[in-house]
Design an enzyme around this catalytic site. Sequence first.
Site, PDB file in Angstrom:
ATOM      1  N   ASP A  90     -14.726 -22.894  26.478  1.00 26.69           N
ATOM      2  CA  ASP A  90     -13.861 -21.742  26.197  1.00 26.69           C
ATOM      3  C   ASP A  90     -13.468 -21.603  24.719  1.00 26.69           C
ATOM      4  O   ASP A  90     -13.039 -20.536  24.294  1.00 26.69           O
ATOM      5  CB  ASP A  90     -12.586 -21.811  27.043  1.00 26.69           C
ATOM      6  CG  ASP A  90     -12.884 -21.705  28.529  1.00 26.69           C
ATOM      7  OD1 ASP A  90     -13.990 -21.254  28.886  1.00 26.69           O
ATOM      8  OD2 ASP A  90     -12.021 -22.092  29.343  1.00 26.69           O
ATOM      9  N   GLN A 107     -23.667 -21.096  32.579  1.00 28.00           N
ATOM     10  CA  GLN A 107     -23.202 -21.279  31.201  1.00 28.00           C
ATOM     11  C   GLN A 107     -22.800 -22.706  30.887  1.00 28.00           C
ATOM     12  O   GLN A 107     -22.660 -23.089  29.736  1.00 28.00           O
ATOM     13  CB  GLN A 107     -21.959 -20.394  30.939  1.00 28.00           C
ATOM     14  CG  GLN A 107     -22.251 -18.938  30.932  1.00 28.00           C
ATOM     15  CD  GLN A 107     -20.994 -18.130  31.202  1.00 28.00           C
ATOM     16  OE1 GLN A 107     -20.306 -17.721  30.282  1.00 28.00           O
ATOM     17  NE2 GLN A 107     -20.692 -17.868  32.460  1.00 28.00           N
ATOM     18  N   ARG A 108     -22.535 -23.483  31.914  1.00 25.87           N
ATOM     19  CA  ARG A 108     -22.062 -24.851  31.671  1.00 25.87           C
ATOM     20  C   ARG A 108     -23.173 -25.879  31.884  1.00 25.87           C
ATOM     21  O   ARG A 108     -22.907 -27.081  31.887  1.00 25.87           O
ATOM     22  CB  ARG A 108     -20.881 -25.164  32.596  1.00 25.87           C
ATOM     23  CG  ARG A 108     -19.658 -24.357  32.300  1.00 25.87           C
ATOM     24  CD  ARG A 108     -18.373 -25.111  32.547  1.00 25.87           C
ATOM     25  NE  ARG A 108     -18.313 -25.788  33.814  1.00 25.87           N
ATOM     26  CZ  ARG A 108     -17.347 -25.603  34.709  1.00 25.87           C
ATOM     27  NH1 ARG A 108     -16.390 -24.739  34.482  1.00 25.87           N
ATOM     28  NH2 ARG A 108     -17.327 -26.282  35.824  1.00 25.87           N
TER      29      ARG A 108
HETATM   30  O1  F6P Z   1     -12.397 -23.955  31.350  1.00 20.34           O
HETATM   31  C1  F6P Z   1     -13.776 -23.928  31.487  1.00 20.34           C
HETATM   32  C2  F6P Z   1     -14.187 -22.977  32.571  1.00 20.34           C
HETATM   33  O2  F6P Z   1     -15.599 -22.941  32.620  1.00 20.34           O
HETATM   34  C3  F6P Z   1     -13.622 -21.550  32.447  1.00 20.34           C
HETATM   35  O3  F6P Z   1     -14.312 -20.773  31.502  1.00 20.34           O
HETATM   36  C4  F6P Z   1     -13.741 -21.077  33.853  1.00 20.34           C
HETATM   37  O4  F6P Z   1     -12.832 -20.064  34.149  1.00 20.34           O
HETATM   38  C5  F6P Z   1     -13.422 -22.307  34.646  1.00 20.34           C
HETATM   39  O5  F6P Z   1     -13.721 -23.420  33.835  1.00 20.34           O
HETATM   40  C6  F6P Z   1     -14.173 -22.406  35.952  1.00 20.34           C
HETATM   41  O6  F6P Z   1     -13.684 -23.489  36.637  1.00 20.34           O
HETATM   42  P1  F6P Z   1     -14.376 -24.114  37.938  1.00 20.34           P
HETATM   43  O7  F6P Z   1     -15.674 -24.758  37.505  1.00 20.34           O
HETATM   44  O8  F6P Z   1     -13.385 -25.097  38.421  1.00 20.34           O
HETATM   45  O9  F6P Z   1     -14.639 -22.980  38.884  1.00 20.34           O
END
Ligand code: F6P
Length: 311
Positions: A92, A243-244
């Site tokens: 973020d 994205q992650r």
């Molecule tokens: O804080 C990182 C993040 O990827 C945010 O951009 C997103 O809203 C959130 O985590 C999603 O969280 P989770 O993986 O718990 O659904």
Amino acid sequence: MRAGWRGLVDGIFEPLGPREISGLLPRGGTILGTSRTNPYKLDDGVERVLANFQEQGFDALVAIGGEDTLGVAARMFEEHDFPVVGVPKTIDNDLSATDYTFGFDTAVSICTEAIDRLHTTAESHNRVMVVEVMGRHTGWIAVMSGIAGGADVILIPEQPITVEQACAEIMSRHERGKDFSIVVVSEGYELSYESGERRQVTQEVATDEFGHVRFGGVGHELAQDIEERTGFETRVTVLGHVQRGGSPTPRDRVLATRYGLKAADLVDEGRFGLMAALQGDSIVDVSLAEATKELKTVPEDWYAVAKAFFG
Ligand code: F6P
């Protein structure tokens, strides 16, 4: 310890030596596992953290994370003189006192590639393509990937233009002969209308232990609004956890390496309550309290860069 703060609450530990960490550079995510556990929200959570830490005979904790993980670290230092240092890691990019967090560049690069690919369908089918990206409270990913990908409209939580304004940009573009558009929207953007109505789209009402709702879905509602108001065929892509994932960019790998060395130095020097940070091109230390006291939102001048290319 494993699983973020849950590891210290529940006593889940695993020794890490040079062998365990070798070959990590190209890997995304974390080999330690993570959680959304907040010790301050659990009965005896903080006491268990302190007891487990002492029982293991640990000297210091390196907390790696964003506003939640480091917010707990700041509080533990403040209230219990807990020997902790922080490393800013979140896609973020919303931690204060550092120019960049690691993970952000990788997410921006994934989103930019997605926008590039979506141009193909947008142009071939003369469509409006809405791309929903992450960024719970701030529009860093949307602004950076939107600029990089040549988005025609970008909607972010901290500077919400109205749906009508977004549609006007699209219409004027189409009037100039460009019969496709790319719209990037942050998951946390509140749908805002000229009437003054504002609507936050979330997946569920329940919040996690840090008080966050789960976002996701604003892109669909925005796409529907755009199609209804402009008459242009509109499609939506929600990038979500894509994205992650995957391999980090070279920039993120280098940044994480530099942060890691700084954190080790801080521990070595016995300087706790601090976080490694990037300011300009230098790695410095800042207080955890300063880094977590407020979110770093997208400033007006950054949004102005994006806006210069709207429509
Ligand atoms: O804080 C990182 C993040 O990827 C945010 O951009 C997103 O809203 C959130 O985590 C999603 O969280 P989770 O993986 O718990 O659904």
